[in-house]
Design a protein around this motif. Structure first.
Motif, PDB file in Angstrom:
ATOM      1  N   GLU A  25     -27.377 -16.504 -29.588  1.00 14.93           N
ATOM      2  CA  GLU A  25     -28.949 -15.254 -29.703  1.00 14.93           C
ATOM      3  C   GLU A  25     -29.228 -15.615 -31.103  1.00 14.93           C
ATOM      4  OE1 GLU A  25     -31.046 -11.730 -29.041  1.00 14.93           O
ATOM      5  OE2 GLU A  25     -28.856 -11.674 -28.655  1.00 14.93           O
ATOM      6  N   ARG A  27     -31.468 -13.609 -33.480  1.00 13.05           N
ATOM      7  CA  ARG A  27     -32.667 -12.290 -34.239  1.00 13.05           C
ATOM      8  C   ARG A  27     -33.554 -12.607 -35.024  1.00 13.05           C
ATOM      9  NH1 ARG A  27     -27.396  -8.192 -33.520  1.00 13.05           N
ATOM     10  NH2 ARG A  27     -26.858  -8.457 -31.438  1.00 13.05           N
ATOM     11  N   SER A  28     -33.226 -12.950 -35.781  1.00 14.41           N
ATOM     12  CA  SER A  28     -33.911 -13.525 -36.615  1.00 14.41           C
ATOM     13  C   SER A  28     -33.494 -14.231 -38.043  1.00 14.41           C
ATOM     14  CB  SER A  28     -34.446 -12.333 -37.879  1.00 14.41           C
ATOM     15  OG  SER A  28     -33.875 -11.910 -38.938  1.00 14.41           O
ATOM     16  N   ASP A  60     -36.279 -15.468 -28.993  1.00 12.81           N
ATOM     17  CA  ASP A  60     -36.983 -14.081 -28.760  1.00 12.81           C
ATOM     18  C   ASP A  60     -37.040 -13.943 -30.464  1.00 12.81           C
ATOM     19  OD1 ASP A  60     -37.646 -12.739 -26.515  1.00 12.81           O
ATOM     20  OD2 ASP A  60     -35.249 -12.601 -26.073  1.00 12.81           O
ATOM     21  N   SER A  61     -36.495 -14.633 -31.549  1.00 10.57           N
ATOM     22  CA  SER A  61     -36.186 -14.457 -33.090  1.00 10.57           C
ATOM     23  C   SER A  61     -37.662 -14.394 -33.690  1.00 10.57           C
ATOM     24  CB  SER A  61     -35.412 -15.970 -33.357  1.00 10.57           C
ATOM     25  OG  SER A  61     -36.556 -16.890 -33.290  1.00 10.57           O
ATOM     26  N   GLU A 112     -29.667 -14.175 -38.764  1.00 10.81           N
ATOM     27  CA  GLU A 112     -28.840 -13.260 -38.113  1.00 10.81           C
ATOM     28  C   GLU A 112     -28.856 -13.502 -36.078  1.00 10.81           C
ATOM     29  OE1 GLU A 112     -30.365  -7.796 -37.230  1.00 10.81           O
ATOM     30  OE2 GLU A 112     -31.833  -9.157 -38.297  1.00 10.81           O
TER      31      GLU A 112
END
Length: 114
Positions: A25, A27-28, A60-61, A112
């Motif tokens: 995943e 995140r950013s 979802d980033s 991230e």
């Protein structure tokens, strides 16, 4: 709009880094954009919204953008100044013997993930 091409490159790079580090995943992603690079931050964010929907890893980033100021150096007096404010003419001595030090680049600063 070259921003979409830049985003595609960023996404490929992030996916490669994620694979190398076993990330599932993101995140950013933080990108540094030079103030005089010609890249439009708002277009980057719009393109990111479109492109991330096509990637399970990035869906979802968030794209974070940091602007790197344009700084120009005067060869005659040796001083630096804001490129955007004064362009090619040195505000300290009036010389046009100047060159751009920074502010025209683009880089991925941070990813991230988990």
């Amino acid at each position: 709009m070259h921003e979409l091409g830049i985003i595609v490159h960023v996404m490929r790079t992030v996916e490669e880094v994620a694979a190398e580090n076993n990330l599932t995943e993101i995140r950013s992603v933080t990108c540094e954009i030079g103030e005089v690079s010609g890249v439009v931050p708002e277009y980057m964010i719009d393109c990111w919204g479109y492109a991330r929907s096509r990637s399970e890893l990035l869906k979802d980033s968030e794209l974070k953008i940091e602007i790197i100021p344009g700084v120009t150096m005067c060869e005659d007096c040796g001083k630096t100044y804001s490129t955007v404010q004064y362009a090619k003419i040195c505000p300290h001595c009036g010389s046009s013997a100047t060159y751009l030090l920074e502010g025209n680049g683009f880089s991925i600063k941070e990813i991230e993930g988990a």
